[in-house]
Enzyme design. Structure first.
Site: not given
Length: 523
Positions: A22, A24, A26, A30, A99, A195, A249, A308-309
């Protein structure tokens, strides 16, 4: 000797952008944070980064529901910052793969907003509407059809009702997507990861899907006959513009299906889920799948065990949550076997699964939908939560663990999802000074791969499994590299072709459990 494409010599690193760094402050990762942490990625020796979706999105499915293909979501930065990111990567010798989701768009995309409840919209045929929907079900549970509020029509969505499938039978849709690809090529990207590319609806809505043991078989809604032609046209359009890496994918573990999408006319590689998505460590299965990939694929396979899946590799494969020796042995196989390796952020430090303890800690729509479905079946709250925990993809999406400070150094603000409890013990900073860490093993093994052309060009002389030992030799011209990885108990060290030069491990009479031995020699 034939010149190989640049990606054949590359190790790729997947960045799950919301959870990486991160910049910034928040609470969400990013591009500013990613740029700040690029030196960590470069220090690994990787030559390519795959970045998950960063486009404007209502985040129903963590960015895989795109509302604008040609911009950056303000949560992650803007187009100028994206260009700075690409330039910063190129300065470090790292290529950028992005992606691209071309199967569906967000319900908030202007195309669909114009088409919704408007039978006269010029965008109506960008999507699939029907007054008589068939029995196709969503991959996120329930019907794949949602009724419009003010008409007698239903619209089609393979995933969430907020992710609306594009109608690839309409040539204008393909034209739009090709212009999107050209836009990002102009911004300097080096390739695309497509994807769920085999899910494109190219041949419209067909027969009802059959059922088997109360589960619908997705026979007619995916892998439609026209998909391969569409993929070929996309690939040829991109290749006409230069040397880009095209990754697919393909949602299947069927090797015979995966290979159809990999050719000179289609994609460079596909993700080999037949190898990478195994739920537990099974050496016989790993060995047999690698043998089949080597013999049956038209090109080189991809080598990955996390994304990530899916749950993290160390949590699926380890004999304990901290079984870093086996994790290092698996990554040695990735970096020395024939193929293109992909590692997922956090894998290099042995990050483990995040386990939600309540429904409120589940962010992923797949987990939330699983909870709702279980409750609809009259399951108790406790049973429904267990089902949701099993189905959620949050386990691999917790923020990157940089150090032992508050929020693991990911952000000074409250992170968008909870940090894994073990961050004080498992983090980058702690492992930087530890020569026995899994991070140190990753760096050394990637360095060996980068330094030895045999490991990205050489063919197999043999690929064998002896008990719990994987043993193979690859050669190029008069050079060879021989690899021995023992996933079982201590065993007598098999005789190598000659003494050679040891690149990793030590020579000894017995090779210990999860020990790696890599040697280089000349024929």
């Amino acid at each position: 000797m034939k010149q190989l494409p640049w990606w054949r010599s590359s190790v790729f690193y997947q960045v799950y952008l919301p959870s990486f760094a991160d910049g910034n402050e928040d609470g969400t990762g990013d591009f500013a944070g990613l740029i700040e942490r690029l030196d960590h990625i470069a220090s690994l020796g990787v030559k390519g980064i795959w970045v998950t979706p960063f486009y404007p999105s209502p985040l129903v499915d963590n960015g895989y529901d795109i509302s604008n293909y040609c911009d950056v979501d303000p949560r992650f930065g803007d187009l100028d910052l994206f260009r700075k990111f690409v330039d910063a990567c190129h300065e470090r010798g790292i290529k950028v793969i992005i992606d691209l989701v071309v199967n569906h768009v967000s319900k908030q995309h202007p195309w669909f907003q114009d088409a919704l409840n408007n039978v006269d919209s010029p965008y109506r045929d960008y999507f699939i509407f029907s007054k008589n929907p068939n029995n196709w079900q969503s991959f996120f549970s329930g019907s794949a059809w949602e009724k419009e509020e003010h008409t007698d029509y239903f619209y089609y969505h393979k995933f969430s009702s907020e992710q609306i499938d594009l109608n690839w039978a309409n040539p204008q849709v393909e034209k739009e997507i090709l212009s999107v690809i050209d836009f990002w090529i102009d911004y300097g990207v080096d390739g695309f990861r497509f994807d769920v590319i085999n899910f494109l609806t190219t041949d419209g809505i067909g027969l009802d899907n059959p059922f088997k043991e109360d589960q619908q078989e997705h026979k007619h809604d995916i892998n439609q006959p026209g998909v391969l032609d569409a993929v070929s046209r996309i690939a040829q359009h991109i290749r006409a513009k230069g040397d880009y890496f095209l990754v697919g994918e393909v949602g299947s573990e069927d090797l015979s299906l995966l290979t159809q999408y990999q050719s000179a006319q289609h994609l460079d590689v596909v993700f080999n889920f037949n190898l990478g998505s195994q739920e537990k460590f099974d050496l016989e299965k790993i060995y047999s799948e690698m043998k089949k990939m080597n013999s049956d694929m038209s090109g080189v396979p991809t080598l990955f065990f996390s994304s990530h899946d899916m749950p993290r590799m160390i949590s699926r494969f380890g004999e304990s949550q901290r079984d870093i020796k086996r994790a290092a042995a698996v990554c040695a196989l990735q970096f020395t076997a024939l193929g293109v390796p992909f590692i997922y952020n956090g894998e290099e430090i042995g990050m483990t699964d995040f386990i939600p303890e309540s429904l409120q800690e589940i962010s992923d729509i797949q987990g939330k939908n699983a909870y709702k479905t279980a409750k609809d079946k009259a399951h108790s709250d406790e049973q429904a939560l267990l089902t949701a925990i099993k189905e959620t993809r949050d386990n691999s999406r917790s923020p990157m663990q940089w150090n032992s400070s508050q929020n693991a150094g990911f952000s000074s603000a409250l992170p968008w999802m909870k940090i894994n409890k073990n961050y004080r013990d498992v983090n980058v900073e702690k492992q930087l000074s530890d020569s026995s860490s899994i991070l140190a093993a990753y760096k050394k093994l990637i360095l060996i791969r980068n330094s030895e052309p045999v490991l990205w060009q050489g063919e197999y002389e043999f690929f064998e499994k002896n008990g719990e030992i994987i043993h193979f030799q690859r050669s190029l011209n008069n050079q060879y590299i021989e690899v021995l990885i023992n996933f079982g108990e201590a065993a007598v060290n098999p005789t190598f072709a000659d003494s050679g030069h040891t690149l990793f491990g030590t020579d000894q009479q017995y090779i210990e459990k999860n020990e790696i031995l890599i040697k280089k020699g000349s024929k």
